[in-house]
Design a protein around this motif. Structure first.
Motif, mmCIF file in Angstrom:
data_model
loop_
_atom_site.group_PDB
_atom_site.id
_atom_site.type_symbol
_atom_site.label_atom_id
_atom_site.label_comp_id
_atom_site.label_asym_id
_atom_site.label_seq_id
_atom_site.Cartn_x
_atom_site.Cartn_y
_atom_site.Cartn_z
ATOM 1 N N UNK A 1 25.485 44.664 60.148
ATOM 2 C CA UNK A 1 24.538 45.029 60.987
ATOM 3 C C UNK A 1 24.301 46.457 58.950
ATOM 4 N N UNK A 2 23.883 46.711 58.334
ATOM 5 C CA UNK A 2 23.133 46.918 57.387
ATOM 6 C C UNK A 2 23.051 48.480 57.562
ATOM 7 N N UNK A 3 23.529 50.002 57.276
ATOM 8 C CA UNK A 3 22.780 50.736 58.319
ATOM 9 C C UNK A 3 22.121 51.717 56.988
ATOM 10 N N UNK A 4 20.855 52.131 57.372
ATOM 11 C CA UNK A 4 19.859 53.399 56.967
ATOM 12 C C UNK A 4 20.808 54.303 56.206
ATOM 13 N N UNK A 5 20.563 54.442 55.071
ATOM 14 C CA UNK A 5 20.667 55.578 54.145
ATOM 15 C C UNK A 5 20.184 56.619 54.561
ATOM 16 N N UNK A 6 19.421 57.368 55.834
ATOM 17 C CA UNK A 6 18.909 58.266 55.614
ATOM 18 C C UNK A 6 19.646 58.774 56.670
ATOM 19 N N UNK A 7 20.361 57.960 57.681
ATOM 20 C CA UNK A 7 21.460 58.632 58.760
ATOM 21 C C UNK A 7 22.872 58.848 58.237
ATOM 22 N N UNK A 8 23.471 59.546 58.981
ATOM 23 C CA UNK A 8 24.717 60.213 58.916
ATOM 24 C C UNK A 8 25.629 58.847 58.425
ATOM 25 N N UNK A 9 25.705 57.197 58.520
ATOM 26 C CA UNK A 9 26.442 56.986 58.403
ATOM 27 C C UNK A 9 26.322 56.091 56.934
ATOM 28 N N UNK A 10 24.785 56.477 56.682
ATOM 29 C CA UNK A 10 25.018 56.128 55.324
ATOM 30 C C UNK A 10 25.565 57.171 54.824
ATOM 31 N N UNK A 11 24.957 58.199 54.973
ATOM 32 C CA UNK A 11 25.608 59.455 54.140
ATOM 33 C C UNK A 11 26.669 59.334 53.802
ATOM 34 N N UNK A 12 27.569 58.939 55.157
ATOM 35 C CA UNK A 12 29.286 59.183 54.817
ATOM 36 C C UNK A 12 29.610 58.277 53.923
ATOM 37 N N UNK A 13 28.234 56.822 53.668
ATOM 38 C CA UNK A 13 29.470 55.674 52.688
ATOM 39 C C UNK A 13 29.305 56.320 50.799
ATOM 40 N N UNK A 14 27.859 56.653 51.275
ATOM 41 C CA UNK A 14 27.690 57.136 50.170
ATOM 42 C C UNK A 14 28.474 57.714 49.305
ATOM 43 N N UNK A 15 29.451 58.542 50.883
ATOM 44 C CA UNK A 15 30.310 59.557 49.623
ATOM 45 C C UNK A 15 31.132 59.482 49.827
ATOM 46 N N UNK A 16 31.766 58.406 50.030
ATOM 47 C CA UNK A 16 32.652 57.778 50.305
ATOM 48 C C UNK A 16 33.035 57.218 48.602
ATOM 49 N N UNK A 17 31.840 56.534 48.306
ATOM 50 C CA UNK A 17 31.466 55.428 47.116
ATOM 51 C C UNK A 17 32.092 56.827 45.954
ATOM 52 N N UNK A 18 30.790 57.578 46.497
ATOM 53 C CA UNK A 18 31.059 58.891 45.187
ATOM 54 C C UNK A 18 32.184 59.555 45.149
ATOM 55 N N UNK A 19 32.625 59.700 45.844
ATOM 56 C CA UNK A 19 34.232 60.361 45.739
ATOM 57 C C UNK A 19 34.914 59.796 44.763
ATOM 58 N N UNK A 20 35.428 58.478 45.561
ATOM 59 C CA UNK A 20 35.962 57.157 44.931
ATOM 60 C C UNK A 20 35.820 57.225 43.172
ATOM 61 N N UNK B 1 37.923 65.458 57.388
ATOM 62 C CA UNK B 1 37.509 64.226 58.022
ATOM 63 C C UNK B 1 36.208 65.080 58.046
ATOM 64 N N UNK B 2 35.697 66.682 58.392
ATOM 65 C CA UNK B 2 34.981 67.326 58.002
ATOM 66 C C UNK B 2 34.105 67.305 57.204
ATOM 67 N N UNK B 3 34.067 67.594 56.204
ATOM 68 C CA UNK B 3 34.097 67.548 54.432
ATOM 69 C C UNK B 3 32.909 65.833 54.508
ATOM 70 N N UNK B 4 33.620 64.948 54.610
ATOM 71 C CA UNK B 4 33.689 63.891 54.383
ATOM 72 C C UNK B 4 32.009 63.455 55.188
ATOM 73 N N UNK B 5 32.174 63.784 56.609
ATOM 74 C CA UNK B 5 31.375 63.646 57.972
ATOM 75 C C UNK B 5 29.974 64.669 57.873
ATOM 76 N N UNK B 6 30.606 66.094 57.166
ATOM 77 C CA UNK B 6 29.571 66.742 57.384
ATOM 78 C C UNK B 6 27.771 67.281 56.762
ATOM 79 N N UNK B 7 27.347 67.671 57.814
ATOM 80 C CA UNK B 7 25.399 66.804 57.539
ATOM 81 C C UNK B 7 24.858 68.348 57.146
#
Length: 192
Positions: A1-20, A67-73
């Motif tokens: 299931x594709x997550x909405x980019x506006x929620x925490x899930x989408x933010x974390x996914x973007x951070x993972x890719x951006x950090x990589x 983990x805190x920095x990865x999921x920080x909102x």
């Protein structure tokens, strides 16, 4: 299931890719570090695979973050307002940093005292970066000129003081946990 980019899930996914990408890692390299298959990592980044806590912990370690920095909102404290310390000729802006460190931007207009009896010494280590102007760092009986874009690092057990030379200067002062205790004003900055 594709997550909405506006929620925490989408933010974390973007951070993972951006950090990589920022670290110059390929999907394969990060997947190897995180003990995942490249296709699993790709699906995590694209929102096609559910994020599991154990994977987040492993990915955070593989990306050299917490983990805190990865999921920080928290974005409520993005803007800080200066506080004037007229007694010391400073303006301070609180800057969010590692809880063990304190980073303060200071605008100095007065020269430092050159009398070691007026300088402070305490446990810890400090760093300063001159953003504009010329700062003077007094370490015991030694005097150092620190120009724009230069930095200094010193143990705070030496009597020390910092001030301006030839007009105002702005610095970033960075204090480790022990040095921060020696500069209580670094933490006593009112925020609005």
């Amino acid at each position: 299931m594709k997550q909405n980019d506006g929620d925490l899930d989408g933010l974390v996914r973007k951070r993972i890719r951006a950090l990589r990408v920022a670290q110059g890692l390929s999907l394969e390299e990060l997947a190897t570090r995180a003990r995942l298959s490249p296709s699993s990592l790709s699906r995590i980044e694209n929102g096609q695979r559910r994020l599991a806590l154990d994977q987040l912990v492993t990915l955070a370690r593989a990306l050299d973050t917490s983990l805190d920095q990865l999921v920080e909102t928290g974005t409520d404290d993005v803007i800080s307002h200066p506080a004037v310390d007229a007694a010391h000729g400073l303006m301070r802006w609180p800057i969010k940093a590692d809880p063990g460190m304190s980073v303060v931007r200071q605008r100095m207009t007065q020269p430092p005292p050159d009398n070691p009896a007026l300088m402070r010494a305490h446990p810890g280590r400090e760093w300063l970066v001159v953003l504009s102007g010329t700062a003077v760092l007094m370490l015991g009986h030694r005097r150092f000129r620190v120009e724009t874009n230069q930095a200094a690092e010193f143990p705070t057990m030496l009597p020390h003081a910092i001030g301006a030379e030839g007009g105002p200067c702005e610095i970033l002062g960075i204090f480790d946990r022990d040095a921060r205790r020696g500069h209580p004003s670094a933490e006593e900055v009112p925020t609005r």
